[in-house]
Design an enzyme around this catalytic site. Structure first.
Site, mmCIF file in Angstrom:
data_model
loop_
_atom_site.group_PDB
_atom_site.id
_atom_site.type_symbol
_atom_site.label_atom_id
_atom_site.label_comp_id
_atom_site.label_asym_id
_atom_site.label_seq_id
_atom_site.Cartn_x
_atom_site.Cartn_y
_atom_site.Cartn_z
ATOM 1 N N ASP A 50 0.722 -1.070 0.249
ATOM 2 C CA ASP A 50 0.116 0.115 0.160
ATOM 3 C C ASP A 50 0.918 1.250 0.057
ATOM 4 O O ASP A 50 1.812 1.202 0.738
ATOM 5 C CB ASP A 50 -1.077 -0.093 1.206
ATOM 6 N N ASP B 61 -3.147 4.709 -2.209
ATOM 7 C CA ASP B 61 -4.226 5.165 -1.446
ATOM 8 C C ASP B 61 -4.574 6.494 -2.022
ATOM 9 O O ASP B 61 -3.758 7.505 -2.386
ATOM 10 C CB ASP B 61 -3.632 5.201 0.068
ATOM 11 N N GLU C 113 -6.514 4.109 -5.962
ATOM 12 C CA GLU C 113 -7.564 4.177 -5.358
ATOM 13 C C GLU C 113 -8.129 5.639 -5.566
ATOM 14 O O GLU C 113 -7.421 6.571 -5.483
ATOM 15 C CB GLU C 113 -7.429 4.043 -3.930
ATOM 16 N N HIS D 233 -11.386 -3.119 2.948
ATOM 17 C CA HIS D 233 -11.262 -2.884 4.463
ATOM 18 C C HIS D 233 -12.097 -1.406 4.692
ATOM 19 O O HIS D 233 -12.272 -1.097 6.042
ATOM 20 C CB HIS D 233 -9.939 -2.454 4.734
ATOM 21 N N ASP D 234 -12.767 -0.849 4.019
ATOM 22 C CA ASP D 234 -13.420 0.427 4.083
ATOM 23 C C ASP D 234 -15.138 0.076 3.842
ATOM 24 O O ASP D 234 -15.541 1.351 4.024
ATOM 25 C CB ASP D 234 -12.879 1.591 3.087
HETATM 26 C C1 NOJ Z 1 -8.366 5.175 1.873
HETATM 27 C C2 NOJ Z 1 -7.979 4.013 2.819
HETATM 28 O O1 NOJ Z 1 -8.534 2.875 2.107
HETATM 29 C C3 NOJ Z 1 -8.615 4.062 4.090
HETATM 30 O O2 NOJ Z 1 -8.787 3.155 4.952
HETATM 31 C C4 NOJ Z 1 -7.979 5.408 4.706
HETATM 32 O O3 NOJ Z 1 -8.595 5.630 5.854
HETATM 33 C C5 NOJ Z 1 -8.094 6.594 3.994
HETATM 34 N N1 NOJ Z 1 -7.725 6.315 2.505
HETATM 35 C C6 NOJ Z 1 -6.917 7.469 4.262
HETATM 36 O O4 NOJ Z 1 -5.811 7.116 4.233
#
Ligand code: NOJ
Length: 565
Positions: free
Chosen positions: A108, A210, A264, A337-338
């Site tokens: 990541d 990210d 992302e 994970h989000d």
């Molecule tokens: C996206 C990540 O997937 C998430 O878990 C994170 O809180 C935010 N970006 C900030 O890095």
């Protein structure tokens, strides 16, 4: 053969198009030392499990040094490992163990922001005129004392935090412990590229980047309207210099390695996505878009939960399938994970949990793009509903709770219920390895509660059951390897408005596959011969263990893949 020809164009064969990626969120994967937190040795214990599943690539959520305000997405040292997770030596052992098994490792890359405990930030706040003075986005308050702008943070409140040391505000799109880096400063970019090379030279095979489409902010950081707080995303999503930055990164780093990249990108549009992923532009290979994650969100955003419909979901997925059909490439995911667990959100986590988990897996492995499996998805793990707010750990949920309940006096039960349905901790409960205490995740006290359904849903049980979700995922992954049509075949959507059936074809050369999913607790029939004509249809795979003699009948949450030619 290096290319596949289909009706549209000839498509270049690439490893990353054919791969299946598995995401590990290390804190919740497997604890090896009893401190209640997953770690690298825990992952090493499970390498044979991953090999057995058949995945090609691991995307590892951050394992770098971090004070864990946002579970590792706030990094204080990019070139060292978080103590709770282990040492650099452990990490090297992990990489070697993966490579021995023919599995690649994607790390990541979190470079929109660092932790406020990163030495760059500490220097920046203490020494404005020094080497790091311009590494972050510093601003004075307006002359009337108001904040530099009115943007709202992703984690509630505004995006500004005052530093006593420096006497200025710094911008943080996420928590106040995640100050945004100033990508306008060429020294910042060079420092990031250097760090990327550090990992690539150690042998990593790629990066998941990210919120990478947020790194370029509009000059002047204008407010959106005159409200005290407002969405500022139009000033930083796909910002003015984003493509320039990515091309520079590509030229200086990415193009010099044989590697995978996925960016992302919250808020990205198909048009922009084409630019990010078109091969000749030399930016990224694929991106994560978020449009399908909004089918159940109302005007008020992610916490404004509304019912979703199948035609809507199909419409969004279709738009992306078509949009990136000839240029660019899709990545396919329904949870990470989000996000809440996909079986609870888009399937049925009661009676039909097993077929609906398999159905969603079938969708992800038969659309065009690279599938991403999130840990526990291959077991059909579900959302959790903790009874009290103090069982939740995620900063996004907790900040939102405080803002709504404490400051705005919202009904606490209602806010809790939103978190139960939409909160990120749904994905972060420990992986359920077996039916022993704490689901075999740890011998200690887990950092977050285990989902109580682990006695029924766990890996050990599923490895022993030929009809389990795990065994079905193995089949899906193997199928993609055996049949290039699933990777390279053209895609065409059928019955876009049908409320119960999700149906499409994939075509490569002379072959056509028809894929049909019944997104419902009700069985249904459909007119198979109207698609196959007088060609003979063969059933390649169904997600129900018992054969269904009637090819044109679908049981609740049944998926079928047919071939005809
Ligand atoms: C996206 C990540 O997937 C998430 O878990 C994170 O809180 C935010 N970006 C900030 O890095």
């Amino acid at each position: 053969m290096n290319t596949y020809s289909n009706s549209e164009a000839s498509v270049k064969r690439e490893f990353w198009k054919e791969a299946v990626v598995y995401q590990i969120y290390p804190r919740s994967f497997k604890d090896s030392d009893g401190d209640g937190v997953g770690d690298i040795q825990g992952i090493i214990e499970k390498l044979d499990y991953l090999k057995e599943l058949g995945v090609d690539v691991i995307w590892l959520s951050p394992v770098y040094k971090s004070p864990n305000d946002d579970n590792g997405y706030d990094i204080s040292d990019y070139e060292d490992i978080m103590d709770e997770f282990g040492t650099m030596h452990d990490w090297e052992q992990l990489l070697a163990g993966l490579h021995e098994r023919g599995i690649k490792l994607m790390m990541d890359l979190v470079v929109n922001h660092t932790s406020d405990e990163h030495p760059w930030f500490i220097e920046s706040k203490n020494n404005p005129d020094g080497e790091y003075g311009d590494y972050y986005i510093w601003r004075d308050a307006h002359s009337d004392g108001s904040l530099p702008n009115n943007w709202e943070s992703f984690f509630s409140g505004n995006v500004w935090e005052y530093s006593e040391e420096r006497g200025q505000y710094y911008l943080h799109l996420f928590s106040k412990k995640q100050p945004d880096l100033n990508w306008e400063n060429p020294k910042v970019r060079q420092a990031v590229y250097k760090m990327m090379k550090f990992w690539l030279d150690k042998g990593v095979d790629g990066f998941r980047m990210d919120v990478i489409n947020l790194i370029s902010k509009v000059e002047g950081l204008p407010s959106n309207g005159t409200e005290e707080i407002a969405d500022g995303s139009m000033y930083y999503v796909d910002g003015p210099r984003i493509h320039e930055f990515l091309r520079e990164m590509n030229e200086e780093v990415l193009s010099n390695y044989d590697m995978m990249t996925v960016g992302e990108m919250p808020g990205v549009t198909v048009e922009e996505a084409k630019k990010y992923t078109a091969e000749e532009r030399k930016e990224l290979q694929m991106i994560f878009q978020f449009e399908h994650m909004r089918v159940d969100a109302g005007e008020g955003g992610k916490w404004d939960i509304v019912p979703w419909t199948l035609p809507q979901l199909k419409e969004v997925m279709h738009k992306w399938q078509i949009g990136l059909a000839d240029k660019g490439w899709n990545s396919l995911y329904l949870n990470n994970h989000d996000q809440p667990r996909m079986v609870s959100r888009f399937g049925h986590d009661g009676e039909y949990r097993i077929p609906s988990a398999k159905l969603l897996g079938t969708l992800l492995h038969t659309l065009k793009g690279t599938p991403y499996i999130y840990q526990g998805e291959e077991l059909g793990m579900t959302n959790v509903a903790f009874d009290t707010i103090d069982q939740y750990k995620d900063i996004e949920s907790l900040n939102m709770y405080v803002e709504r309940v404490t400051e705005k006096k919202a009904d606490p039960d209602q806010v809790l219920s939103m978190i139960q349905r939409r909160g990120r901790d749904n994905a972060r409960t420990p992986v359920q390895w077996d039916a022993t205490e704490n689901a075999g995740f740890t011998n200690g006290t887990p950092w977050i509660g285990v989902n109580p359904n682990y006695t029924q849903i766990n890996a050990e049980q599923q490895l022993d059951d030929a009809d389990s979700v795990f065994r079905y995922y193995q089949k899906l992954i193997a199928l993609r390897k055996q049949y290039p049509i699933l990777t390279y075949g053209d895609y065409e959507l059928l019955l876009p408005d049908h409320e119960q059936l999700y149906m499409y074809t994939r075509t490569l050369g002379e072959d056509t596959w028809l894929i049909v999913h019944n997104f419902s607790t009700e069985p249904t029939d459909f007119d198979l011969s109207s698609y196959t004509g007088d060609q003979q249809a063969t059933l390649i795979l169904s997600n129900y263990p018992e054969e269904n003699a009637d090819l044109a009948h679908l049981r609740p949450y049944e998926s079928k893949i047919y071939a005809y030619n």
